[in-house]
Design a protein around this motif. Structure first.
Motif, PDB file in Angstrom:
ATOM      1  N   GLU A  94       2.322   5.671  -6.384  1.00  0.00           N
ATOM      2  CA  GLU A  94       3.210   5.398  -5.250  1.00  0.00           C
ATOM      3  C   GLU A  94       4.440   4.619  -5.689  1.00  0.00           C
ATOM      4  N   GLU A 142       6.668   7.082  -7.419  1.00  0.00           N
ATOM      5  CA  GLU A 142       7.271   7.945  -6.403  1.00  0.00           C
ATOM      6  C   GLU A 142       8.454   7.247  -5.732  1.00  0.00           C
ATOM      7  N   SER A 143       8.278   5.961  -5.406  1.00  0.00           N
ATOM      8  CA  SER A 143       9.357   5.242  -4.726  1.00  0.00           C
ATOM      9  C   SER A 143      10.580   5.071  -5.624  1.00  0.00           C
TER      10      SER A 143
END
Length: 165
Positions: free
Chosen positions: A29, A32-33
């Motif tokens: 995550e 991804e950010s």
């Protein structure tokens, strides 16, 4: 996504415990950010809710096995709700289809059309005025006289009784 890389990652992930898998999820995550080349796939409302509950339970310090079990129950519930939503959609589609079929058979406009309401009101407006009985100008002054019975006698107020001395 390259299927070979995905399969290799999955093989590596299968060897890790739930606690480590949550660390991997956090790292993915994060990546991804920072570096996502395209937006993440859109999830449905149920999946967003489940992800939110999972993140809240993890933030609360619950054991990974407890979080996994809770998310498993939520995923089962999500499956049931998705089935209910799909069934409801199917039933609604069947009802509309049946209503259109019936409307076609009787020659009425199909439901949901703009001409549906005025067409139903048109025959009543086209009725000749002579066929409609005339309504009385107003109610009779005395309803009992209109019903054929004599009017009731007016009631007198009770007379005060003398007080004993």
């Amino acid at each position: 996504m390259n299927p070979y890389v995905r399969d290799r990652i999955n093989r590596k992930l299968e060897t890790l415990s739930d606690e480590r898998l949550y660390q991997v999820l956090d790292y993915v995550e994060f990546l991804e950010s920072k570096y996502a080349e395209k937006p993440a796939a859109v999830t449905n409302v149920f999946q967003k809710f489940t992800d939110g509950v999972e993140d809240t339970l993890r933030a609360g310090g619950l054991a990974a096995s407890t979080v996994t079990e809770a998310v498993g129950f939520l995923n089962k519930a999500m499956g049931v709700l998705n089935n209910v939503a799909q069934t409801t959609k199917t039933v609604a589609t069947d009802v509309v289809s049946t209503a259109r079929t019936v409307a076609d058979q009787i020659g009425a406009p199909p439901p949901g059309t703009a001409t549906g309401a005025p067409a139903a009101a048109a025959p009543a407006a086209a009725a000749p005025a002579a066929a409609v009985p005339a309504a009385p100008a107003g109610p009779p002054a005395d309803l009992s006289a209109a019903a054929g019975s004599p009017p009731p006698a007016p009631s007198a107020p009770p007379s005060p009784s003398p007080l004993p001395s």
